[in-house]
Design a protein around this motif. Structure first.
Motif, PDB file in Angstrom:
ATOM      1  N   PHE A  83       4.630  -9.897  -4.573  1.00  0.00           N
ATOM      2  CA  PHE A  83       4.077 -10.881  -3.639  1.00  0.00           C
ATOM      3  C   PHE A  83       3.430 -10.180  -2.449  1.00  0.00           C
ATOM      4  O   PHE A  83       2.299 -10.498  -2.066  1.00  0.00           O
ATOM      5  CB  PHE A  83       5.176 -11.837  -3.163  1.00  0.00           C
ATOM      6  N   LEU A  84       4.130  -9.236  -1.860  1.00  0.00           N
ATOM      7  CA  LEU A  84       3.613  -8.508  -0.711  1.00  0.00           C
ATOM      8  C   LEU A  84       2.302  -7.810  -1.060  1.00  0.00           C
ATOM      9  O   LEU A  84       1.317  -7.892  -0.315  1.00  0.00           O
ATOM     10  CB  LEU A  84       4.660  -7.497  -0.227  1.00  0.00           C
ATOM     11  N   LYS A  85       2.272  -7.135  -2.201  1.00  0.00           N
ATOM     12  CA  LYS A  85       1.051  -6.455  -2.647  1.00  0.00           C
ATOM     13  C   LYS A  85      -0.092  -7.449  -2.779  1.00  0.00           C
ATOM     14  O   LYS A  85      -1.218  -7.182  -2.341  1.00  0.00           O
ATOM     15  CB  LYS A  85       1.304  -5.760  -3.982  1.00  0.00           C
ATOM     16  N   THR A  86       0.182  -8.604  -3.336  1.00  0.00           N
ATOM     17  CA  THR A  86      -0.849  -9.621  -3.548  1.00  0.00           C
ATOM     18  C   THR A  86      -1.412 -10.148  -2.230  1.00  0.00           C
ATOM     19  O   THR A  86      -2.625 -10.202  -2.043  1.00  0.00           O
ATOM     20  CB  THR A  86      -0.280 -10.792  -4.383  1.00  0.00           C
ATOM     21  N   ILE A  87      -0.539 -10.531  -1.300  1.00  0.00           N
ATOM     22  CA  ILE A  87      -1.061 -11.143  -0.066  1.00  0.00           C
ATOM     23  C   ILE A  87      -1.729 -10.136   0.860  1.00  0.00           C
ATOM     24  O   ILE A  87      -2.626 -10.500   1.613  1.00  0.00           O
ATOM     25  CB  ILE A  87       0.011 -11.955   0.707  1.00  0.00           C
ATOM     26  N   LYS A  94      -3.470 -11.085   5.085  1.00  0.00           N
ATOM     27  CA  LYS A  94      -2.974  -9.734   5.368  1.00  0.00           C
ATOM     28  C   LYS A  94      -2.489  -9.554   6.796  1.00  0.00           C
ATOM     29  O   LYS A  94      -1.677  -8.681   7.076  1.00  0.00           O
ATOM     30  CB  LYS A  94      -4.003  -8.680   4.980  1.00  0.00           C
ATOM     31  N   THR A  95      -2.941 -10.406   7.721  1.00  0.00           N
ATOM     32  CA  THR A  95      -2.498 -10.267   9.114  1.00  0.00           C
ATOM     33  C   THR A  95      -1.233 -11.066   9.429  1.00  0.00           C
ATOM     34  O   THR A  95      -0.699 -10.952  10.533  1.00  0.00           O
ATOM     35  CB  THR A  95      -3.616 -10.699  10.086  1.00  0.00           C
ATOM     36  N   ILE A  96      -0.760 -11.864   8.477  1.00  0.00           N
ATOM     37  CA  ILE A  96       0.488 -12.595   8.711  1.00  0.00           C
ATOM     38  C   ILE A  96       1.644 -11.593   8.643  1.00  0.00           C
ATOM     39  O   ILE A  96       1.826 -10.933   7.611  1.00  0.00           O
ATOM     40  CB  ILE A  96       0.712 -13.718   7.673  1.00  0.00           C
ATOM     41  N   SER A 115       4.601   0.718   2.624  1.00  0.00           N
ATOM     42  CA  SER A 115       3.290   1.207   2.175  1.00  0.00           C
ATOM     43  C   SER A 115       2.370   0.051   1.788  1.00  0.00           C
ATOM     44  O   SER A 115       1.148   0.186   1.850  1.00  0.00           O
ATOM     45  CB  SER A 115       3.441   2.185   0.999  1.00  0.00           C
ATOM     46  N   LEU A 116       2.949  -1.092   1.423  1.00  0.00           N
ATOM     47  CA  LEU A 116       2.155  -2.269   1.064  1.00  0.00           C
ATOM     48  C   LEU A 116       1.809  -3.145   2.261  1.00  0.00           C
ATOM     49  O   LEU A 116       1.110  -4.138   2.124  1.00  0.00           O
ATOM     50  CB  LEU A 116       2.891  -3.100   0.007  1.00  0.00           C
ATOM     51  N   GLY A 117       2.323  -2.797   3.433  1.00  0.00           N
ATOM     52  CA  GLY A 117       1.962  -3.544   4.638  1.00  0.00           C
ATOM     53  C   GLY A 117       3.050  -4.409   5.237  1.00  0.00           C
ATOM     54  O   GLY A 117       2.767  -5.254   6.086  1.00  0.00           O
ATOM     55  N   ALA A 118       4.303  -4.215   4.821  1.00  0.00           N
ATOM     56  CA  ALA A 118       5.395  -4.978   5.433  1.00  0.00           C
ATOM     57  C   ALA A 118       5.464  -4.650   6.924  1.00  0.00           C
ATOM     58  O   ALA A 118       5.272  -3.507   7.333  1.00  0.00           O
ATOM     59  CB  ALA A 118       6.728  -4.648   4.774  1.00  0.00           C
TER      60      ALA A 118
END
Length: 151
Positions: A83-87, A94-96, A115-118
């Motif tokens: 899910f994280l990779k997708t959003i 991506k900014t949420i 690395s996925l943006g958490a």
């Protein structure tokens, strides 16, 4: 209702464990800082429906874009990492801020999520008292951060 509550975001929670859902909702409801709205979905597919206002989440007034997303890793259909990779590949989402809230302490999971943006990674405490403290710290932190306003 406690008039001192000031933290008012819409928070999307991805969690499939009924006990964890109840504990999370209760911890937020008991926190004196929180006065937002919680939306609970059981997996990444359902969360994408929520974000895109599809299927049972088609009404954007009833299901607004979240200000924050809390993600469990271990879920059916689409896990939290998928899910994280997708959003994080979608400019609109991506900014949420997306915070992992998981029982996994696996260093590979933690590294992968960052690395996925958490925006953060919180390990679920075992006791409710400790979990309440963690949620309060979370709320205090986000109360003092600027969240991107929609519209």
């Amino acid at each position: 209702m406690n008039e001192d509550k000031t933290f008012c975001p819409n928070i999307l929670i991805l969690e499939d464990n009924e006990d964890d859902i109840l504990v999370t909702k209760r911890a937020f409801e008991k926190d004196p800082v929180f006065n937002g709205t919680l939306f609970i979905v059981e997996n990444g597919i359902e969360a994408l429906d929520f974000l895109y206002n599809r299927n049972k989440y088609s009404d954007p007034k009833q299901f607004p874009k979240p200000d924050l997303i809390l993600v469990d890793i271990n879920m059916p259909m689409m896990n939290g990492i998928e899910f994280l990779k997708t959003i994080k590949e979608v400019p609109e989402f991506k900014t949420i801020p997306s915070i992992i809230l998981s029982s996994s302490q696996n260093n590979q999971d933690i590294q992968k999520c960052y690395s996925l943006g958490a925006s953060g990674y919180i390990v679920k405490p075992v006791s409710f008292l400790r979990f309440k403290e963690v949620i309060h710290q979370f709320n205090e932190y986000w109360q003092n951060n600027e969240i991107i306003k929609k519209g």
